[in-house]
Enzyme design. Structure first.
Site, short mmCIF file in Angstrom:
data_model
loop_
_atom_site.label_atom_id
_atom_site.label_comp_id
_atom_site.label_asym_id
_atom_site.label_seq_id
_atom_site.Cartn_x
_atom_site.Cartn_y
_atom_site.Cartn_z
N ASP B 49 52.74 46.17 88.28
CA ASP B 49 52.77 46.25 89.74
C ASP B 49 53.66 47.41 90.17
O ASP B 49 54.79 47.54 89.68
CB ASP B 49 53.38 44.97 90.33
CG ASP B 49 52.39 43.84 90.40
OD1 ASP B 49 51.25 44.00 89.94
OD2 ASP B 49 52.76 42.76 90.93
N LYS B 106 44.73 44.97 95.24
CA LYS B 106 44.39 43.58 95.54
C LYS B 106 43.66 43.43 96.86
O LYS B 106 44.03 44.05 97.86
CB LYS B 106 45.67 42.73 95.61
CG LYS B 106 46.38 42.55 94.27
CD LYS B 106 47.61 41.66 94.47
CE LYS B 106 48.54 41.67 93.26
NZ LYS B 106 48.00 40.95 92.10
N GLY B 178 55.79 36.17 90.84
CA GLY B 178 57.02 36.38 91.59
C GLY B 178 58.14 35.43 91.24
O GLY B 178 59.12 35.32 91.96
N ARG B 190 47.21 28.30 77.73
CA ARG B 190 46.92 27.23 76.76
C ARG B 190 45.79 26.33 77.25
O ARG B 190 44.98 25.84 76.47
CB ARG B 190 48.17 26.39 76.50
CG ARG B 190 49.19 27.09 75.63
CD ARG B 190 50.06 26.05 74.91
NE ARG B 190 51.14 26.69 74.17
CZ ARG B 190 50.99 27.24 72.96
NH1 ARG B 190 49.81 27.24 72.37
NH2 ARG B 190 52.02 27.78 72.35
N GLY B 239 54.83 35.67 85.99
CA GLY B 239 56.10 35.17 85.46
C GLY B 239 56.58 35.86 84.20
O GLY B 239 57.63 35.50 83.66
N GLY B 260 54.35 41.83 87.02
CA GLY B 260 54.44 42.11 88.45
C GLY B 260 55.85 42.48 88.82
O GLY B 260 56.32 43.59 88.59
N SER B 261 56.57 41.50 89.36
CA SER B 261 57.93 41.76 89.84
C SER B 261 58.89 42.04 88.69
O SER B 261 59.96 42.61 88.91
CB SER B 261 58.40 40.54 90.62
OG SER B 261 57.33 40.00 91.38
#
Lengths: 197, 319
Positions: B49, B106, B178, B190, B239, B260-261
């Site tokens: 990101d 996005k 996030g 999983r 995550g 991402g973050s």
């Protein structure tokens, strides 16, 4: 004895190449570090993101190792990003290719992803009619040195596959179609069989 | 004819959808093979990101296979609240100009006009994303109508196959964006991989009922039962914040990761980005992962996803 073929597994669609090569009877090794090149008859540099593959290749000492592999008679085939990795020069400033083959290559030669396409083209040395070629943000060959032969071009004459001794490079992705003829050609090259061309 | 290989969406796509691309003898642009093929080129890579062209350059230099252009990373979207929408075209164009790797952007779930705009801008891949505020409570965009490929999120196999049925060329498990907490990414990966294994062991007479229970197209259920994998590339997202997180997801069995973050909310983005790229390539080599994990500085602060109220769980968005 099956042929020992490596697929450079730094990034990209190396599993797709692996599946085709294994279906043709080759023993396949995923190569992530230079010492894994030992004992291989040939190496495939897969499709992927060329800036990523080139960066990782420099980071882990592949430029010298691959040039030595080629000098010692190993066969190398690059598809798409792999062609960029093998080039001696790029039209663009980055990344710095590994200079395995005397070709000048333009990255993303056909535009962005929305311009990616597929078409049928004849390939010299591949019997049985044209090959269905998938071009994804593909490069093309802009210039080639002595001894490098163009073995496929688009209708407008743009060279998209080249060969020189035991080295070959294709701007398209034979590993994304069920047609295995170009992989078979590379296995013949790796085995040191004389060129049918 | 558009074919794709080794398990990419051949049979279902050829039988059900491909004829729409077959009305000319010319080179085909935007066929399913080139759309799902681009996803295959991203395998083994990290998609990062970025919120401006400067970050995009850092990501490219660190070895990202693609960047996701967005105005706010998920951690900030959480903090700011309000409606999260497609990014400003100027910002996306600046990133398209700044890097040579593929650029993703996005659209909101079901907001097919945002997707049309992204395609018009020349974006290489659209993420129809639960991270933005959904624009439709019932329907996702019809992704067959685009020559730009789509990636969509999923939390289980049924959701993945519905998105592929709608034309997605790539899937990512959602995780919880996030948060910097990898537990939901693990759970979703999983779940998908476990449900695939289960389908493989069902007798054929049970597969129609399995399709009904999954809420998934029967043809795709048959294909997954036969091949033992999704017909498109599957990345993990939501995550992932450390090199070990990325390698964990790769060892669990995904094809690549979205971060991402986790990168630009950390202390040293360039070094962390590089380390996550190395750990994704050498996911099965703990010595290398140990080396690249040294002295990375502060990771993003993170929120435990257990502590999020249901209304703030992005993974629940999507139908």
């Amino acid at each position: 004895m099956p042929l020992n073929i490596g697929v450079l597994a730094l990034q990209g669609d190396f599993q797709e190449h692996r599946a085709v090569l294994e279906s043709l009877g080759a023993a396949v090794t995923e190569v992530r570090l230079p010492h894994q090149l030992e004992g291989l008859d040939g190496l495939v540099i897969p499709g992927g993101e060329s800036t990523t593959i080139v960066k990782l290749a420099h980071r882990w000492g592949f430029p010298d190792a691959l040039r030595q592999f080629v000098d010692e008679g190993g066969a190398v085939w690059g598809t798409c990003a792999g062609m960029i990795v093998m080039a001696s020069a790029l039209l663009e400033t980055e990344p710095e290719p590994l200079s395995l083959m005397d070709i000048t290559v333009s990255r993303n030669s056909f535009g962005r992803q929305v311009d990616s396409f597929e078409t049928d083209i004849p390939v010299k040395g591949v019997p049985g009619g044209p090959v269905h070629a998938v071009f994804i943000r593909a490069p093309s060959v802009q210039d080639q040195g002595e001894g490098v032969e163009c073995i496929a071009q688009l209708e407008d004459g743009t060279p998209v596959a080249v060969r020189s001794g035991k080295l070959m490079a294709t701007a398209f992705h034979p590993e994304l179609t069920p047609d295995t003829r170009i992989h078979e050609m590379f296995l013949r090259l790796s085995a040191g069989e004389p060129s049918p061309v | 004819m558009a074919t794709s290989t080794n398990g990419t969406a051949t049979s279902y796509i050829e039988r059900v959808r491909e004829p729409r691309w077959l009305n000319s003898q010319d080179a085909e642009v935007g066929s399913y093979a080139v759309k799902s093929g681009l996803a295959q080129m991203l395998k083994g890579g990290v998609i990062m990101d970025v919120v401006n062209d400067e970050q995009a350059k850092i990501a490219e230099d660190a070895g990202a296979v693609a960047v996701m252009a967005l105005e706010r990373v998920p951690a900030d979207i959480r903090q700011d609240g309000g409606v999260a929408r497609m990014s400003d075209p100027n910002m996306i164009e600046a990133i398209l100009k700044a890097v040579t790797i593929p650029v993703m952007a996005k659209s909101r779930i079901g907001h097919f006009v945002e997707a049309q705009v992204l395609q018009a801008l020349g974006v290489d891949f659209c993420d129809e994303s639960e991270v933005l505020t959904p624009a439709d409570h019932e329907f996702h965009s019809n992704k067959w109508a685009f020559k730009m490929p789509f990636v969509c999120g999923c939390t289980n196999l049924g959701e993945a196959l519905r998105r592929i049925g709608e034309g997605a060329s790539m899937i990512r498990t959602k995780g919880e964006a996030g948060t910097g907490d990898v537990v939901e990414a693990v759970t979703h990966a999983r779940t998908v991989l476990g449900e695939i294994k289960r389908l493989q062991h069902l007798p054929e007479m049970e597969l129609m009922t399995a399709a009904k229970n999954l809420g998934a197209p029967y043809d795709l259920v048959l294909e997954v039962a036969r091949t033992g994998k999704l017909p498109v590339v599957n990345f993990a997202a939501g995550g992932i914040a450390t090199p070990a997180d990325a390698a964990l997801m790769m060892q669990i069995g995904v094809d690549g990761v979205f971060v991402g973050s986790g990168i630009f909310k950390s202390g040293n983005p360039a070094q962390r980005a590089d380390a996550i790229v190395q750990a994704t390539t050498h996911f099965d080599n703990p010595d290398i992962i140990a080396n690249v994990s040294r002295d990375l500085g502060e990771a993003m602060v993170g929120i435990s996803s257990n502590e999020l109220p249901e209304s703030e769980q992005l993974a629940k968005r999507g139908w």
